[in-house]
Design a protein around this motif. Structure first.
Motif, PDB file in Angstrom:
ATOM      1  N   TRP A 160      78.576  12.913 -33.523  1.00 35.15           N
ATOM      2  CA  TRP A 160      78.227  11.589 -34.041  1.00 35.15           C
ATOM      3  C   TRP A 160      76.740  11.284 -33.910  1.00 35.15           C
ATOM      4  CZ3 TRP A 160      76.523   7.687 -30.587  1.00 35.15           C
ATOM      5  CH2 TRP A 160      76.291   6.442 -31.178  1.00 35.15           C
ATOM      6  N   ASP A 162      72.814  11.255 -34.066  1.00 38.28           N
ATOM      7  CA  ASP A 162      71.795  11.787 -34.962  1.00 38.28           C
ATOM      8  C   ASP A 162      70.409  11.733 -34.314  1.00 38.28           C
ATOM      9  OD1 ASP A 162      71.406   9.077 -34.964  1.00 38.28           O
ATOM     10  OD2 ASP A 162      71.776   8.796 -37.107  1.00 38.28           O
ATOM     11  N   ARG A 250      79.395  14.387 -40.572  1.00 43.80           N
ATOM     12  CA  ARG A 250      78.105  14.715 -39.944  1.00 43.80           C
ATOM     13  C   ARG A 250      77.968  16.198 -39.594  1.00 43.80           C
ATOM     14  NH1 ARG A 250      75.576   9.605 -36.641  1.00 43.80           N
ATOM     15  NH2 ARG A 250      75.867   8.120 -38.343  1.00 43.80           N
TER      16      ARG A 250
END
Length: 253
Positions: A160, A162, A250
């Motif tokens: 999750w 970034d 992602r």
């Protein structure tokens, strides 16, 4: 099952631990020992016993769980985030290895490191206070279940996130406070009734309670409930990881 691929990922992650031994093992052990000395000396001089157990001995399971929770998340999240950061995740995704095998490799290594760390901290605590584990099998069961569950949770955070800030945000702002407020250094039964009810909404309470019961047969909640909550969180994490790989969240963008 591609055991060679699993072994390659597992050994690579474990090798990173031995290369950073001070950060991976020594630092958490020293930090936990300081917690033990400070809380044991400062609070232990005022609280001699908790439910028939000396305070210094009482906090040992909580300290072990604190380290296992935080290190499981840290190891697993960084382990999967770094390939995303440098771009090697695409090589892993295109290799002849299933998503299930990828998870086993990364989560298995993270859980192994956390279990080793937990056992080292437990042995270190034995130098300060006398320890007697009344249910060693259940102790190992809760230790392994917690390490695997929160390694899966850390794996989810690593996918999750970034950025490095998000990688540290949930462990620092959510997990660590919940652990401190989950009965690591006190019994939930010592709280007023209103605060006790609020505290029981904290899922970490059930993990620490079950783990502490395996030592002293002292529990804030029933052992089956503690086990059920741990297994339930494990199943939820497995479901989320499965959804991530099915959708490529992602990972493929």
């Amino acid at each position: 099952m591609n055991y060679r691929a699993i072994r390659a990922i597992y050994l690579f992650e474990m090798a990173r631990t031995w290369r950073t031994l001070l950060q991976s093992i020594v630092s958490p052990v020293v930090s936990t020992s300081l917690y033990f000395v400070v809380f044991g000396a400062a609070i232990g001089s005022r609280i001699t016993e908790v439910e028939g157990v000396s305070y210094g001995t009482f906090i040992v399971p909580g300290l072990v769980m604190l380290s296992v929770l935080t290190q499981s998340i840290s190891n697993a999240s960084f382990g999967i985030y770094f390939p995303k950061f440098v771009g090697t995740i695409y090589e892993i995704l295109s290799a002849p290895i299933s998503y299930f095998e990828i998870v086993i490799g990364y989560v298995g290594a993270a859980a192994t490191k956390s279990i080793i760390l937990g056992l080292i901290i437990l042995a270190t605590a034995g130098l300060f206070v006398p320890l007697h584990i009344q249910h060693p099998v259940w102790m190992l069961t809760f230790l392994v279940l917690t390490a695997v569950t929160f390694s899966l949770f850390g794996f989810i955070i690593g996918i999750w996130a970034d950025g490095f800030e998000k990688l540290q945000m949930i462990p620092m702002l959510v997990v660590t406070p919940l652990t401190f407020l989950g009965g690591s250094f006190y019994s939930v039964n010592m709280l007023p009734s209103g605060w006790r009810t609020i505290t029981l909404l904290n899922p970490v309470v059930y993990l620490i309670s079950g783990f502490r019961w395996s030592f002293y047969e002292i529990a804030d909640v029933s052992v089956p409930l503690s086990l059920g909550m741990t297994v339930g969180f494990l199943v939820a994490c497995m479901a989320i990881v499965g959804w991530i790989f099915r959708t490529g969240y992602r990972l493929k963008n």
